[in-house]
Scaffold this active site. Structure first.
Site, PDB file in Angstrom:
ATOM      1  N   SER A  99       0.797  -1.230   0.000  1.00 55.02           N
ATOM      2  CA  SER A  99       0.000   0.000   0.000  1.00 55.02           C
ATOM      3  C   SER A  99       0.827   1.276   0.000  1.00 55.02           C
ATOM      4  O   SER A  99       0.256   2.373  -0.045  1.00 55.02           O
ATOM      5  CB  SER A  99      -0.960   0.010   1.196  1.00 55.02           C
ATOM      6  N   LYS A 102       0.059   3.794  -2.662  1.00 56.97           N
ATOM      7  CA  LYS A 102      -0.956   4.836  -2.495  1.00 56.97           C
ATOM      8  C   LYS A 102      -0.336   6.223  -2.283  1.00 56.97           C
ATOM      9  O   LYS A 102      -1.005   7.240  -2.498  1.00 56.97           O
ATOM     10  CB  LYS A 102      -1.874   4.498  -1.325  1.00 56.97           C
ATOM     11  N   SER A 346      -6.405   3.106   4.391  1.00 56.47           N
ATOM     12  CA  SER A 346      -5.781   2.366   3.286  1.00 56.47           C
ATOM     13  C   SER A 346      -6.832   1.703   2.402  1.00 56.47           C
ATOM     14  O   SER A 346      -6.810   0.500   2.166  1.00 56.47           O
ATOM     15  CB  SER A 346      -4.801   1.320   3.830  1.00 56.47           C
TER      16      SER A 346
END
Length: 544
Positions: A99, A102, A346
């Site tokens: 993640s 991101k 997230s």
């Protein structure tokens, strides 16, 4: 009594803590004064004082932890005040960032769309209502809003009724054509498809809760009073497109919940099996839906009926014609505010919707290919060399994503010069803060340490890939950017090592020896039973 789970998510994929935060909390940005990236960089120091040497020895020791035996790791620490690199190991390795991808997606979205961008949802008709009736079809057109809950569809339906519509002679048509029909990324594991973190991506989608988990429903099961009774099962938000096959039963009181939910591939048939203990609490779990736009339209159709608007036709998919008469419109909150639930929790679905929205906005093509080209170009404009970056989705769910610790740290450093830097930084999770819309995936990490309330960083975990990258202020007030990316470690996600690195950075002083080896030997305050060995973004115990 605590609500028991239904079915654990597969242990090889990302998770985050669940919750019931209300919309106002979800969209309340963390205080901008907490941003750590506003200072200008000064020239690098000519010599490294003993405090830097001490830091380097400690970080070397931390990376020698048995939890990282045989692993590939990239670690970079830079001073935002002095401009020098305090530590680098494996800085140029191309690693799976999970993640941490991101970070690029969110920064690019602010660069391309702007912090004030809003996502619109429009209801239009073939003709303006006359005498309360619309002749022809009614259209609901999605603009990529990830915050359309059941309540939002209810408000839209109330607005349609207030616009003078009581009957529609044709169909209700779901228009999700802003994005293409590739709803599930080819690099994602097909076995993830039922789970909320891998929902299908659509420009028109319903969120099951105020965390804005798009393209999902909450499966809620409640046991009977006695053994042998049935189990009551409900889906929220429900639509006529969904079907429940209830094979569950009530088990003996005091027993262990043993319930599973299966959605057959390519369908919206949800089968519930197993048992819940008699007299026990309800259990709930999120599951994705197939064809989110169709589901959103069915949720909207039910809301229209509740407000006295009768659809004489059926719910279909299609495209609103040019010149359709606009009846009502709903605009989302500002993108800068939407980053809070996106980054703190997230949210994978938000990342993918942003990628396709960028492609639609800039290239007229709401595809992963077009959107990721915009991400790459935007990150380059921010001042980051992306030549060693491979980004195949927006969320980091695909193992095919590759980033270096250098690239991540370059981004953390470069965004300081952007007008939206404070808003972007405020969207990052804050270590040890129990408020989910502040601490996010770091709420239960680094509590009662110098890193608590100090570290602002993005987490990331997939099978064999874990990361923690962001900002921290050292003991003397020096602002640092850091990236830690670990791949191919032998056991569970090495969050304890990552936490100890961040804590050591919070203790850093150029002119004082903290105590060589102390940070490497101390236990990780964030570690809890169940925190290792799962490979999850956040375990069910809430350890992120």
């Amino acid at each position: 009594m605590a609500t028991p789970r239904l079915l654990p998510a597969p242990p090889s994929h990302p998770h985050r803590p669940r919750g019931t935060a209300r919309r106002a909390a979800a969209l309340a940005a963390a205080p901008l004064a907490a941003a750590l990236v506003l200072g200008a960089a000064a020239p690098a120091a000519a010599d490294a004082p003993s405090g830097v040497d001490d830091l380097r020895r400690d970080l070397d020791a931390l990376l020698a932890d048995p939890a990282l035996e045989g692993a590939s790791s990239g670690v970079v620490v830079r001073s935002l005040d002095n401009g020098d690199e305090l530590y680098g190991s494996g800085a140029g390795l191309a690693l799976t960032p999970a993640s941490n991808a991101k970070l690029l997606t969110s920064a690019a979205a602010l660069e391309v769309l702007g912090p004030d961008h809003r996502f619109g949802t429009e209801v239009s008709a073939d003709s303006a209502p006359s005498g309360g009736r619309v002749e022809g079809d009614l259209y609901i057109t999605g603009g990529g809003d990830p915050t359309l809950t059941a309540e939002a569809f209810d408000e839209l339906a109330a607005d349609v009724a207030a616009a003078g519509v009581s009957s529609v002679g044709g169909d209700l048509v779901a228009d999700a054509t802003l994005f293409d029909d590739e709803r599930y990324h080819p690099d994602w594991d097909p076995e993830d498809a039922p789970y909320y973190y891998a929902a299908e991506v659509s420009a028109l989608t319903a969120a099951a809760n105020d965390d804005y988990d798009t393209g999902t429903v909450t499966v809620r099961a409640e046991p009977g009073a006695a053994r042998g009774d049935g189990v009551e099962v409900a889906l929220e938000p429900m639509g006529a497109n969904l079907e429940v096959v209830n094979e569950a039963a009530t088990g003996p009181a005091g027993g262990t919940p043993d319930l599973t939910v299966v959605r057959a591939p390519g369908t919206n048939e949800f089968t519930v099996r197993g048992t819940l203990p008699a007299g026990g609490g309800a259990a709930e779990e999120l599951r994705t839906v197939h064809d989110p736009a169709a589901h959103a339209a069915h949720v909207f159709a039910a809301a229209l009926e509740e407000h006295g608007v009768r659809i004489e036709g059926s719910v279909e998919s299609g495209e609103a014609p040019d010149g359709a008469a606009e009846l009502v419109r709903r605009d989302s909150a500002r993108l800068a505010d939407l980053l809070v639930p996106f980054m703190k929790l997230s949210n994978n679905g938000h990342a993918e919707m942003l990628v396709k929205a960028m492609g639609a906005e800039e290239a007229g093509s709401g595809t992963w290919k077009a959107g990721l080209a915009e991400v790459d170009a935007a990150v380059e404009r921010i001042g980051v060399d992306t030549s060693r970056a491979v980004q195949t989705d927006g969320s980091g769910l695909a193992h095919s994503n590759k980033l270096t610790a250098d690239t991540i740290t370059d981004l953390l450093q470069a965004v300081r010069d952007e007008p939206w830097a404070a808003e972007w930084t405020a969207s990052l999770p804050v270590a040890g803060d129990p408020d989910r819309m502040v601490g996010g995936t770091l709420s239960n990490r680094m509590r009662d340490t110098p890193a608590a309330g100090n570290v602002q960083a993005k987490t990331g975990t997939l099978t064999g890939a874990s990361a923690l990258s962001g900002y921290v202020t050292g003991a003397d007030g020096e602002r640092l950017a850091f990236a830690v990316v670990n791949n191919d470690y032998p056991g569970g996600a090495p969050r304890g090592v990552q936490d100890r690195i961040a804590i050591r950075l919070a203790e850093f002083s150029r002119h004082a020896v903290v105590g060589t080896g102390r940070a490497a030997q101390s236990p990780a305050p964030s570690e809890a039973p169940g925190a290792s060995g799962t490979g999850l973004e956040c375990s069910w115990a809430g350890t992120c």
